[in-house]
Design a protein around this motif. Structure first.
Motif, PDB file in Angstrom:
ATOM      1  N   GLU A  48      40.414  27.533-117.557  1.00  0.00           N
ATOM      2  CA  GLU A  48      40.546  28.400-117.363  1.00  0.00           C
ATOM      3  C   GLU A  48      40.338  28.926-118.339  1.00  0.00           C
ATOM      4  O   GLU A  48      39.207  30.308-118.180  1.00  0.00           O
ATOM      5  CB  GLU A  48      42.125  29.077-117.284  1.00  0.00           C
ATOM      6  CG  GLU A  48      42.881  28.054-116.651  1.00  0.00           C
ATOM      7  CD  GLU A  48      43.629  26.903-116.121  1.00  0.00           C
ATOM      8  OE1 GLU A  48      43.194  26.129-117.324  1.00  0.00           O
ATOM      9  OE2 GLU A  48      43.643  26.144-115.777  1.00  0.00           O
ATOM     10  N   ALA A  49      39.767  28.248-119.074  1.00  0.00           N
ATOM     11  CA  ALA A  49      38.606  28.754-120.078  1.00  0.00           C
ATOM     12  C   ALA A  49      37.193  28.744-119.452  1.00  0.00           C
ATOM     13  O   ALA A  49      36.530  30.321-120.046  1.00  0.00           O
ATOM     14  CB  ALA A  49      38.745  27.813-121.568  1.00  0.00           C
ATOM     15  N   GLN A  50      36.637  28.729-118.285  1.00  0.00           N
ATOM     16  CA  GLN A  50      35.549  29.811-118.310  1.00  0.00           C
ATOM     17  C   GLN A  50      34.997  30.515-117.823  1.00  0.00           C
ATOM     18  O   GLN A  50      34.003  31.146-117.687  1.00  0.00           O
ATOM     19  CB  GLN A  50      35.119  28.182-116.915  1.00  0.00           C
ATOM     20  CG  GLN A  50      34.423  26.730-117.337  1.00  0.00           C
ATOM     21  CD  GLN A  50      34.606  25.642-116.480  1.00  0.00           C
ATOM     22  OE1 GLN A  50      34.861  26.081-114.610  1.00  0.00           O
ATOM     23  NE2 GLN A  50      34.919  24.544-116.348  1.00  0.00           N
ATOM     24  N   SER A  51      36.282  31.049-117.645  1.00  0.00           N
ATOM     25  CA  SER A  51      36.244  32.394-117.062  1.00  0.00           C
ATOM     26  C   SER A  51      36.133  33.409-117.656  1.00  0.00           C
ATOM     27  O   SER A  51      36.242  34.728-117.837  1.00  0.00           O
ATOM     28  CB  SER A  51      37.573  32.611-116.012  1.00  0.00           C
ATOM     29  OG  SER A  51      39.045  32.484-116.938  1.00  0.00           O
ATOM     30  N   ILE A  52      36.656  32.848-118.996  1.00  0.00           N
ATOM     31  CA  ILE A  52      36.659  33.892-120.576  1.00  0.00           C
ATOM     32  C   ILE A  52      34.949  33.486-120.930  1.00  0.00           C
ATOM     33  O   ILE A  52      34.583  32.986-121.901  1.00  0.00           O
ATOM     34  CB  ILE A  52      37.602  33.691-121.625  1.00  0.00           C
ATOM     35  CG1 ILE A  52      38.724  33.360-121.141  1.00  0.00           C
ATOM     36  CG2 ILE A  52      37.679  34.422-122.700  1.00  0.00           C
ATOM     37  CD1 ILE A  52      40.354  33.232-121.430  1.00  0.00           C
ATOM     38  N   ASP A  53      34.445  34.915-121.560  1.00  0.00           N
ATOM     39  CA  ASP A  53      33.077  34.560-122.771  1.00  0.00           C
ATOM     40  C   ASP A  53      34.073  35.112-123.766  1.00  0.00           C
ATOM     41  O   ASP A  53      34.799  36.750-123.835  1.00  0.00           O
ATOM     42  CB  ASP A  53      32.102  36.102-122.109  1.00  0.00           C
ATOM     43  CG  ASP A  53      31.837  35.602-120.928  1.00  0.00           C
ATOM     44  OD1 ASP A  53      31.421  34.083-120.299  1.00  0.00           O
ATOM     45  OD2 ASP A  53      30.658  36.348-120.137  1.00  0.00           O
ATOM     46  N   THR A  54      33.682  34.850-124.322  1.00  0.00           N
ATOM     47  CA  THR A  54      33.996  35.154-125.505  1.00  0.00           C
ATOM     48  C   THR A  54      33.201  35.818-127.448  1.00  0.00           C
ATOM     49  O   THR A  54      31.951  35.291-127.203  1.00  0.00           O
ATOM     50  CB  THR A  54      34.399  34.321-127.039  1.00  0.00           C
ATOM     51  OG1 THR A  54      35.626  33.790-125.831  1.00  0.00           O
ATOM     52  CG2 THR A  54      35.369  34.618-128.602  1.00  0.00           C
ATOM     53  N   PHE A  55      32.889  36.780-127.801  1.00  0.00           N
ATOM     54  CA  PHE A  55      32.174  37.640-128.685  1.00  0.00           C
ATOM     55  C   PHE A  55      32.649  37.896-130.047  1.00  0.00           C
ATOM     56  O   PHE A  55      33.733  37.859-130.009  1.00  0.00           O
ATOM     57  CB  PHE A  55      31.158  38.378-127.775  1.00  0.00           C
ATOM     58  CG  PHE A  55      29.742  38.216-126.770  1.00  0.00           C
ATOM     59  CD1 PHE A  55      28.986  38.019-127.424  1.00  0.00           C
ATOM     60  CD2 PHE A  55      30.567  37.743-126.262  1.00  0.00           C
ATOM     61  CE1 PHE A  55      28.432  38.025-126.235  1.00  0.00           C
ATOM     62  CE2 PHE A  55      29.448  37.705-124.838  1.00  0.00           C
ATOM     63  CZ  PHE A  55      28.304  37.739-124.837  1.00  0.00           C
ATOM     64  N   ILE A  56      31.929  37.779-131.552  1.00  0.00           N
ATOM     65  CA  ILE A  56      32.071  38.129-132.423  1.00  0.00           C
ATOM     66  C   ILE A  56      31.840  38.808-133.644  1.00  0.00           C
ATOM     67  O   ILE A  56      30.443  39.275-133.650  1.00  0.00           O
ATOM     68  CB  ILE A  56      32.755  36.385-133.486  1.00  0.00           C
ATOM     69  CG1 ILE A  56      33.318  35.419-132.145  1.00  0.00           C
ATOM     70  CG2 ILE A  56      33.012  36.290-134.951  1.00  0.00           C
ATOM     71  CD1 ILE A  56      33.100  33.491-132.658  1.00  0.00           C
TER      72      ILE A  56
END
Length: 248
Positions: A48-56
């Motif tokens: 499921e994490a593959q569908s989330i792009d994370t930016f900081i």
């Protein structure tokens, strides 16, 4: 094969950082409560994490990928820094959104960090669902957990439990912390000097040997002002979360 809709996560950097020398991916360098929740999710739900792009959003670097290697640093988001970063962050966010058809966005930032994203609405597609986490760190952490797991099963101590297990509710706000997560957040709030933890009379909670007011702790978990609920409400909530409330 069904393609999962892409989701975008934007978090503010955390004051707490791992002290390792050299470079670490930003997601590993920052070690505040929200990043601990995020890393736990990535370990438990790699597909499921593959569908989330994370930016900081970093006071030092601007809007960066969670995978970008960064050194240890100490830089605060002052109002002057907000003015310096705002045009840079706007351009960086526009680049992130271009070519990515995100169905959902989750944004969790502190007050000054929010000012660097001023006008972000004009960049986000109208059909995208945007979730804004506001209030105390505890409230934002709970909102992040709900958004990440989105009905999935969260792992706890080797056993599968529903992510909302052990929940409590006060003034219409649902709290989904385990007792360990609540205490960890209390440690963070104490370290950063939030509120008045010593404002107790007839009851208290021990956090690493320090007495803190039940109302203060619930306020940190929910973002509610301590004057908006009674000590009895706080005791009930904490007991439902498995946190012992002691009498003076």
């Amino acid at each position: 094969m069904t393609v999962e809709p892409k989701r975008l996560l934007i978090l503010a950097c955390s004051h707490r950082k791992r002290p390792d020398s050299g470079l670490l991916p930003a997601m590993e360098r920052y070690d505040g409560p929200q990043f601990q929740v995020l890393r736990k999710f990535l370990r438990e739900q790699p597909i499921e994490a593959q569908s989330i792009d994370t930016f900081i959003l970093s006071a030092n670097f601007g809007l960066i990928s969670a995978n970008q290697p960064i050194p240890k640093y100490d830089y605060r988001m002052s109002l002057q820094r907000v003015q310096e970063l705002r045009p840079k962050v706007s351009c960086e966010l526009e680049q992130v959104l271009q070519g990515n058809d995100y169905s959902e966005l989750f944004i969790s930032l502190g007050k000054n960090y929010w000012q660097t994203l001023e006008g972000y609405e004009r960049l986000v597609p109208a059909e995208a669902k945007v979730t804004i986490a506001q209030g105390s760190q505890g409230g934002r952490q709970a909102a992040l957990r709900r958004w990440l797991y989105n009905g999935l099963v969260e792992q706890s101590y080797g056993h599968s439990v529903i992510a909302t297990q052990g929940k409590a509710q006060i003034r219409g706000i649902e709290i989904t912390f385990t007792s360990e997560q609540a205490v960890e957040l209390a440690r963070q709030a104490l370290a950063e000097g939030h509120g008045d933890p010593a404002g107790y009379q007839s009851a208290y909670v021990l956090v690493d040997g320090q007495r803190v007011a039940p109302k203060w702790l619930v306020s940190q978990l929910t973002g509610l002002p301590v004057g908006s609920f009674h000590t009895g409400d706080a005791r009930r909530v904490l007991q439902q979360l498995g946190i012992e409330v002691k009498s003076t």
